[in-house]
Design a protein around this motif. Structure first.
Motif, PDB file in Angstrom:
ATOM      1  N   ILE A  36      43.932  32.902  42.541  1.00 39.50           N
ATOM      2  CA  ILE A  36      43.552  33.305  41.187  1.00 39.50           C
ATOM      3  C   ILE A  36      43.557  34.827  41.140  1.00 39.50           C
ATOM      4  N   ALA A  37      44.537  35.374  40.429  1.00 42.32           N
ATOM      5  CA  ALA A  37      44.625  36.828  40.272  1.00 42.32           C
ATOM      6  C   ALA A  37      43.521  37.287  39.322  1.00 42.32           C
ATOM      7  N   THR A  38      43.193  38.560  39.373  1.00 47.08           N
ATOM      8  CA  THR A  38      42.176  39.115  38.484  1.00 47.08           C
ATOM      9  C   THR A  38      42.616  38.949  37.037  1.00 47.08           C
ATOM     10  N   ILE A  39      41.751  38.353  36.235  1.00 43.50           N
ATOM     11  CA  ILE A  39      42.019  38.145  34.813  1.00 43.50           C
ATOM     12  C   ILE A  39      41.525  39.395  34.078  1.00 43.50           C
ATOM     13  N   GLN A  40      42.461  40.266  33.725  1.00 43.95           N
ATOM     14  CA  GLN A  40      42.124  41.558  33.128  1.00 43.95           C
ATOM     15  C   GLN A  40      41.721  41.411  31.659  1.00 43.95           C
ATOM     16  N   ASN A  41      40.795  42.252  31.230  1.00 41.22           N
ATOM     17  CA  ASN A  41      40.423  42.319  29.816  1.00 41.22           C
ATOM     18  C   ASN A  41      41.342  43.330  29.145  1.00 41.22           C
ATOM     19  N   ASN A  42      42.270  42.857  28.328  1.00 41.91           N
ATOM     20  CA  ASN A  42      43.225  43.731  27.651  1.00 41.91           C
ATOM     21  C   ASN A  42      42.800  44.044  26.225  1.00 41.91           C
ATOM     22  N   THR A  43      41.522  43.845  25.913  1.00 39.60           N
ATOM     23  CA  THR A  43      41.010  44.163  24.589  1.00 39.60           C
ATOM     24  C   THR A  43      40.113  45.395  24.682  1.00 39.60           C
ATOM     25  N   PRO A  44      39.984  46.132  23.602  1.00 42.22           N
ATOM     26  CA  PRO A  44      39.077  47.286  23.639  1.00 42.22           C
ATOM     27  C   PRO A  44      37.603  46.870  23.562  1.00 42.22           C
ATOM     28  N   THR A  48      36.713  21.159  43.346  1.00 49.87           N
ATOM     29  CA  THR A  48      37.868  20.701  44.120  1.00 49.87           C
ATOM     30  C   THR A  48      37.628  21.023  45.601  1.00 49.87           C
ATOM     31  N   ASN A  49      38.518  20.530  46.439  1.00 43.16           N
ATOM     32  CA  ASN A  49      38.480  20.860  47.863  1.00 43.16           C
ATOM     33  C   ASN A  49      39.527  21.910  48.214  1.00 43.16           C
ATOM     34  N   LEU A  50      40.091  22.570  47.208  1.00 39.60           N
ATOM     35  CA  LEU A  50      41.140  23.550  47.444  1.00 39.60           C
ATOM     36  C   LEU A  50      40.571  24.815  48.072  1.00 39.60           C
ATOM     37  N   GLN A  51      41.352  25.399  48.980  1.00 38.14           N
ATOM     38  CA  GLN A  51      40.971  26.650  49.620  1.00 38.14           C
ATOM     39  C   GLN A  51      41.509  27.806  48.789  1.00 38.14           C
ATOM     40  N   ILE A  52      40.654  28.759  48.465  1.00 34.16           N
ATOM     41  CA  ILE A  52      41.100  29.933  47.714  1.00 34.16           C
ATOM     42  C   ILE A  52      41.726  30.926  48.681  1.00 34.16           C
ATOM     43  N   VAL A  53      42.946  31.357  48.332  1.00 36.99           N
ATOM     44  CA  VAL A  53      43.674  32.357  49.116  1.00 36.99           C
ATOM     45  C   VAL A  53      43.994  33.535  48.189  1.00 36.99           C
ATOM     46  N   PRO A  54      44.189  34.732  48.762  1.00 37.98           N
ATOM     47  CA  PRO A  54      44.411  35.916  47.922  1.00 37.98           C
ATOM     48  C   PRO A  54      45.675  35.846  47.054  1.00 37.98           C
ATOM     49  N   ARG A  55      46.728  35.209  47.564  1.00 35.96           N
ATOM     50  CA  ARG A  55      47.986  35.115  46.786  1.00 35.96           C
ATOM     51  C   ARG A  55      48.845  33.986  47.349  1.00 35.96           C
ATOM     52  N   ASP A  56      49.839  33.604  46.581  1.00 33.10           N
ATOM     53  CA  ASP A  56      50.819  32.587  46.984  1.00 33.10           C
ATOM     54  C   ASP A  56      50.188  31.232  47.288  1.00 33.10           C
ATOM     55  N   GLY A  57      49.165  30.851  46.522  1.00 39.82           N
ATOM     56  CA  GLY A  57      48.573  29.530  46.681  1.00 39.82           C
ATOM     57  C   GLY A  57      49.512  28.451  46.164  1.00 39.82           C
ATOM     58  N   LEU A  80      48.655  26.325  44.008  1.00 45.02           N
ATOM     59  CA  LEU A  80      48.379  26.484  42.578  1.00 45.02           C
ATOM     60  C   LEU A  80      48.056  27.957  42.357  1.00 45.02           C
ATOM     61  N   GLN A  81      48.651  28.556  41.313  1.00 36.80           N
ATOM     62  CA  GLN A  81      48.478  29.985  41.074  1.00 36.80           C
ATOM     63  C   GLN A  81      48.087  30.233  39.620  1.00 36.80           C
ATOM     64  N   PHE A  82      47.081  31.064  39.443  1.00 32.98           N
ATOM     65  CA  PHE A  82      46.631  31.439  38.108  1.00 32.98           C
ATOM     66  C   PHE A  82      46.694  32.946  37.957  1.00 32.98           C
ATOM     67  N   ASP A  83      47.181  33.393  36.824  1.00 37.77           N
ATOM     68  CA  ASP A  83      47.028  34.790  36.439  1.00 37.77           C
ATOM     69  C   ASP A  83      46.985  34.820  34.923  1.00 37.77           C
ATOM     70  N   GLY A  84      46.562  35.939  34.390  1.00 40.43           N
ATOM     71  CA  GLY A  84      46.465  36.029  32.939  1.00 40.43           C
ATOM     72  C   GLY A  84      45.618  37.201  32.514  1.00 40.43           C
ATOM     73  N   ASN A  85      45.246  37.190  31.232  1.00 42.99           N
ATOM     74  CA  ASN A  85      44.439  38.277  30.701  1.00 42.99           C
ATOM     75  C   ASN A  85      43.650  37.809  29.481  1.00 42.99           C
ATOM     76  N   ILE A  86      42.586  38.530  29.231  1.00 40.56           N
ATOM     77  CA  ILE A  86      41.773  38.283  28.046  1.00 40.56           C
ATOM     78  C   ILE A  86      42.464  39.016  26.911  1.00 40.56           C
ATOM     79  N   VAL A  87      42.873  38.278  25.885  1.00 37.96           N
ATOM     80  CA  VAL A  87      43.673  38.867  24.811  1.00 37.96           C
ATOM     81  C   VAL A  87      42.881  39.102  23.529  1.00 37.96           C
ATOM     82  N   ALA A  88      41.713  38.485  23.401  1.00 41.55           N
ATOM     83  CA  ALA A  88      40.885  38.715  22.214  1.00 41.55           C
ATOM     84  C   ALA A  88      39.413  38.562  22.566  1.00 41.55           C
ATOM     85  N   PHE A  89      38.620  39.453  22.021  1.00 42.97           N
ATOM     86  CA  PHE A  89      37.167  39.411  22.141  1.00 42.97           C
ATOM     87  C   PHE A  89      36.669  39.884  20.777  1.00 42.97           C
TER      88      PHE A  89
END
Length: 152
Positions: free
Chosen positions: A18-26, A48-57, A59-68
């Motif tokens: 899970i990559a850092t989910i950045q806040n892209n709103t002011p 879940t029983n999934l092991q969290i790894v820094p990258r290349d899991g 299952l992979q998640f990335d994204g950003n906060i687009v509205a607040f």
């Protein structure tokens, strides 16, 4: 494979990143990026029983906060003047999910949820109350979890 938590995870899937989910709103509190990312990781670890790894899991998640957004949710008249009867906090998060074991399950989607607050609470009091924002983000995290591994 199904589990008691309602997940439908292929046994070949063992890791998640899970990559850092950045806040892209002011708007939004300073802690929003870190809190959302850590809460998303925690939710997957607890359910879940999934092991969290820094990258290349698997299952992979990335994204950003687009509205607040914080805006009146209902208007009422007080002494002939329109005023907010309640205020609504709406948060939208764009998530890119990659399932390296089954690309048909991969997706990119905006998840949105909201909570209403009394008119006496303004955005400053909401932002300074970690539990107020967390209520809304927890709903979004549950939706992300359900879409990605529960196939709901």
């Amino acid at each position: 494979m199904y589990s008691f938590s309602g997940t439908n995870i292929d046994p070949a899937v063992r890791t998640i990143s899970i990559a850092t989910i950045q806040n892209n709103t002011p708007q939004g509190p300073a802690y929003l990026t870190q809190r959302f990312t850590e809460d998303l990781k925690d939710y997957f670890q607890q359910n879940t029983n999934l092991q969290i790894v820094p990258r290349d899991g698997d299952l992979q998640f990335d994204g950003n906060i687009v509205a607040f957004d914080f805006a009146p949710a209902s208007i009422q008249q007080v002494d002939g003047v329109d005023q907010a009867g309640s205020n609504r906090l709406t948060i939208q998060v764009r998530i890119r999910f990659t399932n390296t074991k089954d690309d048909k399950q991969s997706f990119e989607q905006v998840f949105q949820n909201f909570d209403d607050f009394p008119a006496s609470r303004n955005i400053a009091t909401i932002n300074s109350d970690p539990n107020a924002v967390r209520t809304t983000t927890t709903k979004i995290i549950t939706d992300i979890f359900n879409k990605s591994v529960a196939n709901w």
